[in-house]
Design an enzyme around this catalytic site. Structure first.
Site, mmCIF file in Angstrom:
data_model
loop_
_atom_site.group_PDB
_atom_site.id
_atom_site.type_symbol
_atom_site.label_atom_id
_atom_site.label_comp_id
_atom_site.label_asym_id
_atom_site.label_seq_id
_atom_site.Cartn_x
_atom_site.Cartn_y
_atom_site.Cartn_z
ATOM 1 N N ASP A 50 0.957 -1.248 -0.146
ATOM 2 C CA ASP A 50 -0.153 0.084 0.035
ATOM 3 C C ASP A 50 0.932 1.187 -0.008
ATOM 4 O O ASP A 50 0.593 2.298 -0.658
ATOM 5 C CB ASP A 50 -1.049 -0.109 1.092
ATOM 6 C CG ASP A 50 -1.851 -1.045 1.096
ATOM 7 O OD1 ASP A 50 -2.821 -1.293 2.083
ATOM 8 O OD2 ASP A 50 -1.836 -1.651 0.098
ATOM 9 N N GLU B 17 -27.799 -15.055 -10.625
ATOM 10 C CA GLU B 17 -26.607 -13.957 -10.100
ATOM 11 C C GLU B 17 -27.140 -13.729 -8.554
ATOM 12 O O GLU B 17 -28.250 -13.697 -8.426
ATOM 13 C CB GLU B 17 -26.856 -12.728 -11.001
ATOM 14 C CG GLU B 17 -26.604 -12.833 -12.548
ATOM 15 C CD GLU B 17 -26.963 -11.748 -13.329
ATOM 16 O OE1 GLU B 17 -26.936 -10.539 -12.813
ATOM 17 O OE2 GLU B 17 -26.788 -11.913 -14.383
ATOM 18 N N LYS C 137 -28.439 -11.461 -5.703
ATOM 19 C CA LYS C 137 -29.196 -9.999 -5.823
ATOM 20 C C LYS C 137 -28.324 -9.320 -4.887
ATOM 21 O O LYS C 137 -28.593 -9.274 -3.785
ATOM 22 C CB LYS C 137 -30.486 -10.116 -5.653
ATOM 23 C CG LYS C 137 -31.239 -9.015 -5.826
ATOM 24 C CD LYS C 137 -32.726 -9.054 -5.635
ATOM 25 C CE LYS C 137 -33.471 -7.893 -6.105
ATOM 26 N NZ LYS C 137 -33.074 -6.708 -5.318
ATOM 27 N N LYS D 236 -35.956 -14.114 -3.318
ATOM 28 C CA LYS D 236 -35.358 -13.319 -2.229
ATOM 29 C C LYS D 236 -35.055 -14.499 -0.987
ATOM 30 O O LYS D 236 -35.877 -15.584 -0.759
ATOM 31 C CB LYS D 236 -36.527 -12.385 -1.546
ATOM 32 C CG LYS D 236 -36.650 -10.929 -2.580
ATOM 33 C CD LYS D 236 -35.571 -10.350 -2.821
ATOM 34 C CE LYS D 236 -35.796 -8.782 -2.632
ATOM 35 N NZ LYS D 236 -36.784 -8.261 -1.976
ATOM 36 N N CYS E 46 -17.556 10.273 27.933
ATOM 37 C CA CYS E 46 -16.614 10.682 29.179
ATOM 38 C C CYS E 46 -15.650 11.283 28.758
ATOM 39 O O CYS E 46 -14.857 11.436 27.983
ATOM 40 C CB CYS E 46 -16.027 9.281 29.469
ATOM 41 S SG CYS E 46 -14.784 9.375 30.872
ATOM 42 N N CYS F 297 -9.250 8.422 31.129
ATOM 43 C CA CYS F 297 -10.510 7.123 31.072
ATOM 44 C C CYS F 297 -9.492 5.857 30.600
ATOM 45 O O CYS F 297 -9.097 5.769 29.245
ATOM 46 C CB CYS F 297 -11.449 7.418 30.340
ATOM 47 S SG CYS F 297 -12.804 6.136 30.299
HETATM 48 S S1 IVH Z 1 -31.240 -7.128 -13.322
HETATM 49 C C1 IVH Z 1 -34.634 -5.621 -15.625
HETATM 50 N N1 IVH Z 1 -29.450 -8.126 -11.721
HETATM 51 O O1 IVH Z 1 -32.342 -5.215 -8.133
HETATM 52 C C2 IVH Z 1 -33.391 -6.339 -14.631
HETATM 53 N N2 IVH Z 1 -30.573 -6.336 -10.576
HETATM 54 O O2 IVH Z 1 -35.167 -5.442 -7.766
HETATM 55 C C3 IVH Z 1 -33.190 -5.324 -13.497
HETATM 56 N N3 IVH Z 1 -30.275 -5.695 -8.426
HETATM 57 O O3 IVH Z 1 -32.934 -2.337 -9.657
HETATM 58 C C4 IVH Z 1 -32.013 -5.353 -13.013
HETATM 59 N N4 IVH Z 1 -28.540 -7.159 -8.521
HETATM 60 O O4 IVH Z 1 -30.680 -2.698 -8.647
HETATM 61 C C5 IVH Z 1 -30.226 -7.192 -11.781
HETATM 62 N N5 IVH Z 1 -27.718 -9.427 -10.590
HETATM 63 C C6 IVH Z 1 -28.747 -8.640 -10.534
HETATM 64 C C7 IVH Z 1 -29.092 -7.700 -9.413
HETATM 65 C C8 IVH Z 1 -30.024 -6.513 -9.777
HETATM 66 C C9 IVH Z 1 -29.233 -6.512 -7.692
HETATM 67 C C10 IVH Z 1 -31.080 -4.851 -7.970
HETATM 68 C C11 IVH Z 1 -31.153 -3.684 -9.187
HETATM 69 C C12 IVH Z 1 -32.440 -3.513 -9.613
HETATM 70 C C13 IVH Z 1 -33.213 -4.242 -8.437
HETATM 71 C C14 IVH Z 1 -34.613 -4.728 -8.913
#
Ligand code: IVH
Length: 712
Positions: free
Chosen positions: A40, A121, A123, A356, A470, A475
């Site tokens: 670094d 992917e 989320k 989810k 404090c 301390c």
């Molecule tokens: S695709 C039409 N891929 O989730 C497709 N979204 O609930 C929309 N998000 O606004 C996005 N990870 O900000 C996609 N691997 C992922 C994601 C992702 C997070 C978020 C994104 C989107 C929201 C939708």
């Protein structure tokens, strides 16, 4: 541009280019490959050298330079950006059945019974943004906004190190399109979030509830220097419009094994969607990666919905250990031509779904609420809980952060609360289940005396702040960091008194306050770990040498809240003596030019605290003799002057400079210490006060005469 460049010496130009290349390379090693090649410190040296050259030769500056990531001064407000293609949201699935339903809908719409392949992917739980590259250079970055129009946060996105400012062309990868719109998620790692909140807690600033809020708050800063100081990251996951490259990359596929191949066609001037250029989402993501854009390593290609569900289970099981907060898995139909056929309903695509994770919440009881003192004296209330498992981890306590939070949520001892863990982030109290409250449970009261054993200092709350702290400089909870500050370069500058040594001194009970440092001898030090006789002797010498500091350094070393080097100097100039500072009343302090109510109150609180008074007395007794600043000379030497009303021949600033140049000091309030009040046109209440105290009052002519006529 060209003529500018011409004014820069060729060797400078070459060095700048070399440095930029090197820094970009090391950024990649560090951020993309997790495999840094240099330390670094070495990296910082390269970075600073480039900054120096750019400062010395403004003509070489470029918005693409890696130094541009440090941020720019604040803008008035965000401009807006219209997205070429709307930024959609995702439909949610909460159960496996719902995902299977989704897969059936996809097949029905495509009139197929064959398995459909998906990309699974993570989320990522952050803030959606769009990055626009033109000719391979980042030109605009915006938030999602309402999906059609977002906020222009280009300056802020530029401060994020993993956002490439220029894309790199790669052999084997498609050429970089003329215009590329990429959808991405801006977020904080869990570790980055913890660090940020720990800092904020210490400073008594409101905490961010979760990494997502922290990322949003950091990105939407008008002052991008603030964004630059936050450990934000970005991951790309989608496409907006893409124009101006050969269809299907022209020079072959980035990803081996694309499901379908397309005939390589001639360059299309305007192919405005990803599906014209790539066969699959997977290929698209891998191409982004090849161009230097960050893409999650947790993306997987799944041959059918069953495989995708297995992947969901895997990620759910590993959720805790992932570096980033994720709140589910996004399944996307891999084939881009099929995506196009599926299209969208209202605001969501038919080809994707967000599956989810379940919330990690649990109910438990608050057994007690206890104060805990941090490194800088902040007293934080902690809820002691009946141990409860949340998302596979046993939680025994939760920070309630500060009194405002406790009051807002009305958490009391004996209450039943709803607890939530977001990933491995510190568990937090969502709300009190008031319906389960019995009787009149006890409210937490902030102690007025520090609870740390052996301290007993005063606990105070500063005006306008959420935090209590404090204020005892000795301390035990704060001692290590305070001693390090006391010994630091701009304070008493004691050589060799590093972190490890201070830790040992405090832990072995050899140092209980600043004054104990002056009782250390070489034999005691030499007994400590990793301490040779020679260095022990050097440290004793360093301590000895620190005995005659300038008064302002001494005041700064005491670590009085709000008193940095500048204010320490102001105090030293005015009071000239430690005793005078320790005895100054709040009124005396307020009368000093440059000291406002906040500082005056803080200094008074410090000097009022008996432990602090004892430590200062012990320091003086140990032979520490702060040196008064040199006595000023001039006709106003040692005189304190208060200005009120407007002068005809001088502005307020000029009058102040003339007074200081003549050895005097300007004060803002009239006290018994005031020598003269200079009254101009429309004097205020200060004139009345001067009359009451019998302070000599000068009009403009008398003032100028005292200064020695005009000019001076
Ligand atoms: S695709 C039409 N891929 O989730 C497709 N979204 O609930 C929309 N998000 O606004 C996005 N990870 O900000 C996609 N691997 C992922 C994601 C992702 C997070 C978020 C994104 C989107 C929201 C939708």
């Amino acid at each position: 541009m060209a003529e500018h460049a011409a004014s820069v010496p060729a060797d400078v130009q070459r060095e700048v280019e070399r440095l930029r290349r090197e820094i970009v390379h090391h950024n990649q090693r560090y951020y993309e490959l997790d495999a840094p090649e240099i330390s670094d410190a070495e990296y910082d040296a390269l970075f600073r050298r480039l900054q120096e050259l750019e400062a010395a030769h403004p003509a070489v500056r470029s918005p693409d330079s890696p130094t541009e990531r440090v941020g720019a001064p604040p803008a008035e407000r965000f401009a807006t950006v219209r997205h070429t293609q709307p930024m959609l949201s995702l439909a949610n699935a909460m159960s496996e059945e719902e995902v299977v339903e989704f897969d059936k809908r996809v097949k029905r719409a495509l009139r197929t019974e064959e398995p459909v392949a998906y990309v699974a992917e993570p989320k990522l739980d952050g803030v959606a943004v769009e990055l626009v590259y033109e000719g391979g250079r980042l030109v605009v970055g915006s938030t999602r906004g309402d999906g059609t129009t977002g906020e222009d946060v280009t300056a802020n996105l530029r401060t994020i190190r993993s956002v490439p400012l220029t894309l790199r062309a790669r052999r084997g990868a498609p050429p970089i399109p003329q215009r590329l719109e990429v959808r991405a998620e801006v977020l904080l790692s869990k570790a980055g979030f913890r660090r940020l909140n720990a800092d904020r807690a210490e400073r008594g600033e409101p905490l961010f509830a979760n990494p997502r809020n922290a990322a949003a708050g950091s990105l939407r800063q008008l002052d991008s220097r603030i964004t630059a100081g936050r450990p934000l990251e970005v991951f790309c996951h989608g496409a907006g419009a893409i124009t101006g490259i050969a269809a299907n990359g022209g020079r072959g596929n980035a990803a081996a094994g694309a499901t379908r191949s397309r005939p390589a066609t001639s360059v299309r001037a305007s192919s405005d969607s990803a599906s014209a250029l790539f066969a699959t989402q997977w290929e698209f993501l891998e191409t982004l990666r090849a161009w230097g854009l960050p893409v999650s390593d947790e993306n997987r290609r799944c041959a059918d919905v069953a495989t995708a569900l297995t992947r969901y289970q895997e990620l759910a099981a590993r959720r805790e250990e992932l570096a980033h907060e994720i709140d589910g898995v996004v399944l996307k139909v891999d084939d881009l031509a099929l995506q196009e056929r599926l299209g969208q309903v209202s605001r969501s695509p038919r080809w994707a779904i967000a599956y989810k994770f379940k919330a990690q919440q649990a109910e438990t009881k608050v057994l007690d609420i206890v104060p805990s003192v941090g490194r800088l004296g902040t007293v934080t209330p902690i809820a002691v809980l009946e141990p409860v498992a949340v998302g596979g981890v046993t939680v025994r306590n939760a920070s309630l952060h500060n009194m405002d939070e406790i009051e807002r949520k009305d958490v009391r001892v004996g209450d039943t609360i709803l607890l939530e863990r977001a990933g491995d982030v510190i568990p937090y109290v969502v709300r009190v289940l008031t319906e389960k409250r019995k009787g009149r449970p006890r409210k937490f009261k902030m102690p007025t005396v520090c609870p740390v054993s052996g301290c007993g200092g005063a606990v105070v709350r500063e005006e306008g702040e959420a935090a209590y702290r404090c204020i005892n400089a000795a301390c035990p909870a704060q001692l290590k960091s305070r001693i390090r500050h006391f010994a630091s370069r701009n304070a008493l500058d004691i050589d060799g008194l590093g972190e490890k040594l201070v830790d040992q001194l405090v832990e072995r009970g050899l140092v209980h306050d600043f004054a104990d440092l002056y009782g250390l001898d070489a034999a005691t030090l030499a007994d400590l770990e990793r301490m040779a006789e020679k260095s022990a002797a050097n440290i004793v010498h360093g301590i000895e040498r620190s005995k005659n500091p300038a008064l302002y350094r001494f005041l700064y070393a005491l670590g009085i809240r709000h008193v940095g080097e500048h204010l320490a100097q102001v105090l030293a100039d005015r009071f000239r003596d430690v005793g005078a500072v320790m005895d100054a009343t709040e009124e005396d302090l307020l009368a000093v030019h440059g000291i406002g109510p906040e500082v005056a109150a803080s200094v008074r609180r410090f000097t009022n605290e008996r432990h602090n008074r004892a430590v200062v007395a012990r320091l003086l007794k140990a032979g520490v003799a702060p040196q008064a600043p040199k006595a000023p000379t001039g006709v106003l030497a040692g005189k304190t002057i208060v200005l009120t009303g407007a002068l005809d021949s001088l502005t307020r600033g000029e009058a102040e400079r003339r007074i200081v140049a003549a050895g005097g000091r300007v004060a803002s309030g009239v006290t018994k210490q005031t020598d003269y009040v200079v009254a101009g046109v429309d004097p205020g209440s200060k004139l009345a006060k001067a009359k009451k105290l019998g302070t000599p009052v000068l009009d403009e002519a008398a003032f100028l005469a005292l200064l020695g006529g005009r000019g001076g």
